[in-house]
Motif scaffolding. Structure first.
Motif, short mmCIF file in Angstrom:
data_model
loop_
_atom_site.label_atom_id
_atom_site.label_comp_id
_atom_site.label_asym_id
_atom_site.label_seq_id
_atom_site.Cartn_x
_atom_site.Cartn_y
_atom_site.Cartn_z
N GLU A 167 0.85 -1.19 0.00
CA GLU A 167 0.00 0.00 0.00
C GLU A 167 0.88 1.23 0.00
OE1 GLU A 167 -3.12 0.02 2.78
OE2 GLU A 167 -3.96 -1.83 1.99
N LEU A 168 0.74 2.02 -1.04
CA LEU A 168 1.57 3.21 -1.17
C LEU A 168 0.74 4.46 -0.91
CD1 LEU A 168 3.52 2.21 -4.38
CD2 LEU A 168 4.36 2.17 -2.04
N ILE A 169 1.41 5.61 -0.99
CA ILE A 169 0.70 6.87 -0.77
C ILE A 169 -0.17 7.20 -1.97
CG2 ILE A 169 1.01 9.33 -0.31
CD1 ILE A 169 3.77 8.58 0.84
N THR A 170 0.37 6.93 -3.15
CA THR A 170 -0.32 7.38 -4.35
C THR A 170 -1.00 6.24 -5.09
OG1 THR A 170 1.71 7.08 -5.60
CG2 THR A 170 1.30 9.24 -4.69
N ASP A 171 -0.88 5.03 -4.60
CA ASP A 171 -1.40 3.89 -5.33
C ASP A 171 -1.30 2.65 -4.44
OD1 ASP A 171 -2.42 2.44 -7.37
OD2 ASP A 171 -0.99 3.12 -8.86
N ASN A 172 -1.99 1.58 -4.83
CA ASN A 172 -1.75 0.29 -4.16
C ASN A 172 -1.20 -0.67 -5.20
OD1 ASN A 172 -2.74 1.26 -1.81
ND2 ASN A 172 -4.67 0.15 -1.88
N LYS A 206 -6.57 7.46 -4.00
CA LYS A 206 -5.13 7.72 -3.92
C LYS A 206 -4.61 8.29 -5.23
CE LYS A 206 -3.65 4.38 -0.45
NZ LYS A 206 -2.89 3.17 -0.21
N ARG A 233 -1.31 9.96 5.03
CA ARG A 233 -0.79 8.75 4.39
C ARG A 233 0.73 8.68 4.51
NH1 ARG A 233 -4.03 9.70 -0.78
NH2 ARG A 233 -6.07 9.61 0.20
N ILE A 234 1.38 9.84 4.42
CA ILE A 234 2.84 9.85 4.59
C ILE A 234 3.21 9.36 5.98
CG2 ILE A 234 4.83 11.40 4.87
CD1 ILE A 234 3.81 13.00 2.54
N GLN A 251 3.13 5.65 6.19
CA GLN A 251 4.27 5.01 5.55
C GLN A 251 5.53 5.13 6.42
OE1 GLN A 251 2.54 3.40 3.66
NE2 GLN A 251 3.43 3.63 1.64
N LEU A 273 8.00 7.57 -1.10
CA LEU A 273 7.94 8.63 -0.09
C LEU A 273 8.76 9.83 -0.55
CD1 LEU A 273 6.65 8.86 2.71
CD2 LEU A 273 8.82 8.20 3.69
N VAL A 313 6.90 11.74 -3.33
CA VAL A 313 5.78 12.55 -2.86
C VAL A 313 6.30 13.74 -2.06
CG1 VAL A 313 3.68 12.57 -1.50
CG2 VAL A 313 4.24 10.58 -2.86
#
Lengths: 172, 226
Positions: free
Chosen positions: A5-10, B25, B59-60, B63, B92, B95
């Motif tokens: 699971e990423l920040i901009t996408d999964n 996202k 979200r950051i 992570q 990371l 972004v």
């Protein structure tokens, strides 16, 4: 590999021999570790690049519909994944270079049309825009201020050294 | 309802939830990129994207926590987690880069147009609380410095920093007539008139045009600055 699971996408879980659409930066990480091979985008082959080139040669007033970041994409793929391309890479490279050059020449010709109001540049990619941006913005800014000063200058002339605050319409 | 049905429904719900999450996202990231590019290209300060930035920041944080949790036990775990960590870290970085550049671009505009922004309540509204605080304290510090260095030595009528008399304004204002590149997203009904020319904005097209002419379309996102 398990899904991430990423920040901009999964990223879904990945198994061997599976075709999957993922962000380019992600594919390049895997590629550098020799964990995947890239499927080149559908415009990056001899046939479509030649078509694009023909279009650029035939149409003098418009640009071919290439992806927004085709230059960046092709550079990255040539650099890191040239072994995944089916066509001969040197031919593709020279085609991309030709495309880039003919588009730039067309842009420069198009700049003759520049005026103080606007300029239309459809299908130009971001990189190409940024290449001409400093020059064009400067020139158009100058043209705008020239245009303004000539029109106000004319008004002032007709007012014959009238007061700046006076009603311009009445004097005209 | 049968047991299987319930299970199936549950699975469907969670799956559509996952699907939506991915969509959100992706669109958030697209929005962040747009906001960043717009802010960099726009002569004036745009609205702060409060809710978008909040979502990205949370979200950051998730992570970063994940990285911290997993790097402690890195010695014992297998290679798979290493690759996973590397992927998460590089995303990371990507972004963070955009986010930093976005915020810094805003701050540089705040610095440049401080007095202009402070004079207009609507413009102050565009700042985030942190940015407002920054602007005020930076402005205070700057005035104190100027005063102690040289302003106090000047005659009183020359001490103002926001003097607009004498034909030249001391307040730096954004140049709204600066040309910008825009991409048209939605159909705009109005026609733009510049001088004697009328311009119809066609969706999908790219124009070079002065910012003041498309300002209202930038606000409602019918056109995108590029």
């Amino acid at each position: 590999m398990n899904g991430i699971e990423l920040i901009t996408d999964n990223i879904p879980s990945i198994r061997a021999m599976q075709r999957l659409s993922v962000p380019l930066w992600f594919a390049l990480i895997l590629k550098r570790q020799n964990k995947c091979s890239l499927v080149p985008p559908d415009w990056l082959n001899l046939k479509s690049l030649q078509d694009f080139y023909q279009y650029e040669v035939n149409e003098l007033t418009s640009f071919a519909k290439l992806p927004n970041n085709w230059l960046e994409q092709s550079k990255l793929i040539f650099e890191y994944a040239s072994d995944d391309i089916n066509d001969e890479v040197y031919k593709l490279k020279s085609l991309v270079q030709d495309l880039k050059e003919i588009r730039m020449i067309k842009v420069q010709k198009g700049l003759q049309l520049i005026n103080e109001s606007h300029l239309q540049l459809d299908n130009l990619s971001l990189l190409e825009i940024n290449e001409i941006r400093p020059f064009v913005v400067e020139i158009m800014g100058k043209l705008t201020s020239l245009d303004k000063s000539t029109s106000t200058g004319m008004e002032q002339d007709e007012m014959q050294y009238g007061d700046n605050d006076g009603d311009i319409e009445d004097d005209l | 309802m049968e047991f299987d049905d319930i299970l199936e429904e549950f699975e469907r719900e969670t799956r559509s939830h996952k699907y939506n999450e991915v969509e959100v996202k992706r669109s958030d990231f697209q929005e962040l990129q747009n906001a960043w590019i717009s802010e960099r290209m726009c002569p004036e300060l745009l609205d702060y994207k409060q809710s978008l930035i909040d979502r990205i920041l949370s979200r950051i944080r998730v992570q970063i926590e994940f990285i911290e949790m997993n790097s402690i036990e890195l010695q014992t775990t297998e290679r798979d987690i290493k690759l996973q960590l590397m992927i998460i870290e590089s995303e990371l970085d990507r972004v963070n880069f955009i986010l930093r550049s976005y915020l810094r671009t805003r701050l540089s505009k705040v610095d440049k147009f401080t007095i202009f922004i402070r004079n207009d309540e609507d413009l102050v509204q565009r700042l985030s609380p942190a940015e407002t605080q920054y602007m005020e304290s930076h402005f205070r510090a700057l005035i104190d410095l100027y005063n102690s260095l040289f302003l106090s030595q000047l005659p009183e009528q020359l001490q103002a920093l926001d003097d607009t008399g004498g034909g030249i304004s001391m307040i730096e204002e954004p140049d709204l007539d600066r040309p910008v590149f825009v991409k048209v997203i939605n159909d705009t009904i109005e026609t733009i008139v510049i001088g004697e020319e009328e311009i119809d904005l066609i969706p999908g097209s790219i124009y070079l045009i002065r910012y003041s002419a498309v300002q209202r379309f930038v606000y409602n996102q019918d056109v995108l600055l590029i």
